[in-house]
Write a protein that holds these residues in place. Structure first.
Motif, mmCIF file in Angstrom:
data_model
loop_
_atom_site.group_PDB
_atom_site.id
_atom_site.type_symbol
_atom_site.label_atom_id
_atom_site.label_comp_id
_atom_site.label_asym_id
_atom_site.label_seq_id
_atom_site.Cartn_x
_atom_site.Cartn_y
_atom_site.Cartn_z
ATOM 1 N N ALA A 137 52.295 35.254 32.260
ATOM 2 C CA ALA A 137 51.785 34.767 33.537
ATOM 3 C C ALA A 137 50.299 35.041 33.670
ATOM 4 C CB ALA A 137 52.536 35.436 34.693
ATOM 5 N N SER A 139 47.104 36.438 35.175
ATOM 6 C CA SER A 139 46.995 37.730 35.829
ATOM 7 C C SER A 139 45.547 38.186 35.837
ATOM 8 C CB SER A 139 47.860 38.766 35.109
ATOM 9 O OG SER A 139 47.411 38.934 33.772
ATOM 10 N N GLY A 145 50.704 36.405 39.114
ATOM 11 C CA GLY A 145 50.936 35.224 39.937
ATOM 12 C C GLY A 145 50.262 34.009 39.348
ATOM 13 N N GLU A 146 50.906 32.857 39.500
ATOM 14 C CA GLU A 146 50.361 31.614 38.966
ATOM 15 C C GLU A 146 50.112 30.579 40.056
ATOM 16 O OE1 GLU A 146 53.250 30.560 35.942
ATOM 17 O OE2 GLU A 146 52.018 31.541 34.416
ATOM 18 N N SER A 147 50.336 30.946 41.306
ATOM 19 C CA SER A 147 50.150 30.005 42.409
ATOM 20 C C SER A 147 48.670 29.690 42.586
ATOM 21 C CB SER A 147 50.709 30.591 43.707
ATOM 22 O OG SER A 147 50.016 31.788 44.041
ATOM 23 N N MET A 150 46.533 32.464 44.158
ATOM 24 C CA MET A 150 46.239 33.561 43.241
ATOM 25 C C MET A 150 45.229 33.143 42.177
ATOM 26 S SD MET A 150 47.724 36.159 44.408
ATOM 27 C CE MET A 150 47.571 37.336 43.054
ATOM 28 N N LEU A 314 52.612 36.571 50.865
ATOM 29 C CA LEU A 314 53.586 36.212 49.835
ATOM 30 C C LEU A 314 54.251 34.875 50.133
ATOM 31 C CD1 LEU A 314 55.000 37.006 47.230
ATOM 32 C CD2 LEU A 314 56.655 38.318 48.574
ATOM 33 N N ARG A 317 52.763 31.880 48.423
ATOM 34 C CA ARG A 317 52.556 31.941 46.982
ATOM 35 C C ARG A 317 53.671 31.274 46.174
ATOM 36 N NH1 ARG A 317 51.033 37.997 45.457
ATOM 37 N NH2 ARG A 317 51.271 37.042 43.389
ATOM 38 N N ASP A 320 55.651 32.396 42.783
ATOM 39 C CA ASP A 320 55.209 33.740 42.411
ATOM 40 C C ASP A 320 56.236 34.780 42.853
ATOM 41 O OD1 ASP A 320 52.893 32.800 41.323
ATOM 42 O OD2 ASP A 320 51.554 33.569 42.876
ATOM 43 N N LEU A 324 57.314 37.945 40.518
ATOM 44 C CA LEU A 324 57.222 39.334 40.961
ATOM 45 C C LEU A 324 58.601 39.991 40.974
ATOM 46 C CD1 LEU A 324 54.682 38.766 43.844
ATOM 47 C CD2 LEU A 324 54.266 40.161 41.816
ATOM 48 N N VAL A 360 54.527 41.619 49.538
ATOM 49 C CA VAL A 360 54.953 42.126 48.230
ATOM 50 C C VAL A 360 55.636 43.483 48.362
ATOM 51 C CG1 VAL A 360 54.187 42.775 45.912
ATOM 52 C CG2 VAL A 360 53.104 40.844 47.090
#
Length: 453
Positions: A137, A139, A145-147, A150, A314, A317, A320, A324, A360
């Motif tokens: 992913a 980071s 997160g890949e949204s 992010m 969150l 997102r 993601d 997580l 989160v």
């Protein structure tokens, strides 16, 4: 919901009838009259669901089901059995079938079952894709997160990592502000020097001053020795002032002076000591609103707010959440010595639907609880708290076609304003920006609605 269905029945007329009906309902259909042909087609083409009869010449439907379960377990199989053949249905489930339907077939029931199977497979694919993506992913440091929100955050962090400019990190409680600060420090040229954090809301004013600036021997009762403050302990590195919005006004004046001069005077000391520290600050408060309410100094705000990072909640997102969750499952399963290997697709759907007011931090606690409770290899719906299992998304309802359901424009505006404020985590500055209001207009409207605080 459309889907690509593979139908297997030794009776050609049955295949044609099912195909004609399902095509009218939006499905794509291919059919074969033998299990061998059908299994060969699975190797060449992507199907969402296999619908197979049980009794066929050559390999039976149950044998086909076992083959698919062994080689393509991602594809759900629905078995067609004779009416009242409970033993066959049980055998089909044991062979790995997703579900069964009895003949003569009720097409409405079959279509509903196939829609559910297609949805099941696609959710399963999504969960697997995200699970496989954890190790790869996108980071930044410890952030995952890949949204799109992010990705924007990573870009900002990359650009400012080696700067010495002060950074104000804002966001709702639980969004990971301290983790962002630590990641920023680890990617900076100061990474070999200390990272020091202090919670400005956890200490009374007198103790906070001593904590930040240090104190001389005998400065107060119990000050039996000289002590370095956090500014000097972080020399050459990074200092995080967490919960900055909770700092008392009088202490804000002293902090501003230290930041302006890059020097601190220990409590009870007679000289100022220089420091070389990058200062980061974090808050979940709306500091611009606090300035208007005389609870925060504007000069300190402008000194700290050289660069502002706004962390996304969150709930904004997307998937993601599953990335997580998978990471937390790995962490807590290892600590507990349990062989839990991820989240089931049904539980994943519940996690995606929930609004995560605690962000989160709340997700981490939910997964820790689920790992402790689960009896399965994957987190199941029953392992999640009731508030997540029973959650229903709130929406701003404008009205239907029934005139009795329609509401005045003022009511529509009120509902939307309050919805935006809730989505912004109560931050009036962000809500006003989204709504296109200035803050005074928003305050006036909230007072009109009876929602001043």
């Amino acid at each position: 919901m459309s889907g690509n269905i593979l139908v297997v029945d030794d009776e050609r007329s049955m295949c044609e009838m099912v195909e004609a009906d399902l095509r009218l309902r939006g499905f794509t259909v291919r059919w074969f009259t033998s299990a061998a042909e059908a299994f060969a087609a699975l190797k060449e083409e992507a199907f969402d669901v296999v619908l197979t009869d049980v009794k066929m010449p050559g390999a039976s439907g149950l044998q086909l089901c076992e083959q698919i379960a062994a080689n393509r377990p991602d594809i759900p199989v629905v078995v067609m059995t004779g009416f009242g053949s409970l033993e066959t249905a049980v055998a089909a489930i044991r062979a790995g079938a997703y579900d069964f339907v009895t003949k003569p077939i009720e097409m409405d029931l079959l279509a509903m079952l196939l829609e559910r199977a297609v949805k099941h497979r696609r959710l399963q694919q999504q969960v697997k894709m995200l699970s496989d993506a954890v190790d790869h992913a996108a980071s930044f440091g410890e952030l995952i997160g890949e949204s799109r929100p992010m990705q924007r955050l990573y870009d900002q962090l990359t650009r400012i990592a080696d700067s010495d400019a002060s950074v104000l990190i804002t966001g709702e409680s639980g969004t990971g502000k301290e983790l962002v600060a630590r990641s920023l420090h680890k990617q900076s040229r100061r990474r070999q020097q200390p990272f020091v954090a202090v919670n400005c809301s956890a200490l009374p004013e007198a103790l906070l001053e001593s904590e930040l600036f240090g104190h001389a021997k005998g400065a107060f009762t119990d000050a039996r020795a000289e002590r370095k403050g956090l500014f000097l302990q972080a020399q050459g590195g990074t200092l995080l002032l967490d919960e900055l919005g909770e700092m008392p006004i009088a202490m804000q004046v002293k902090l501003l002076r230290a930041l302006e001069e890059n020097k601190v005077r220990p409590v009870g000391g007679d000289k100022e000591l220089p420091f070389d520290v990058r200062v980061l600050a974090a808050t979940n408060r709306d500091l611009e609103a606090a300035i208007e309410e005389k609870r925060f100094r504007d000069d300190l705000y402008y000194r700290i707010d050289v660069i502002q990072l706004e962390l996304p909640p969150l709930r904004s997102r997307g998937t993601d959440i599953l990335l997580l969750a998978r990471k937390f499952v790995e962490t807590y399963a290892q600590r507990a010595g349990k062989s839990v290997q991820g989240v089931s697709e049904q539980a994943g759907g519940k996690l995606l639907a929930y609004s995560w007011p605690g962000n989160v931090r709340e997700l981490r606690n939910v997964i820790e609880r689920a790992v402790a409770l689960t009896r399965y290899e994957k987190i199941a719906v029953e392992d999640l708290p009731d508030k997540i299992c029973d959650f229903r998304s709130s929406q701003v309802f404008i009205g239907g076609d029934d005139p009795s359901e329609l509401v005045p424009m003022e009511a529509v505006e009120q509902r939307y304003v309050l919805h935006v404020l809730q989505a912004a985590g109560g931050n009036k500055t962000i809500a006003a920006r989204i709504l296109g209001f200035d803050r005074k207009t928003l305050y006036r409207k909230l007072k009109q609605y009876g929602v001043e605080d």
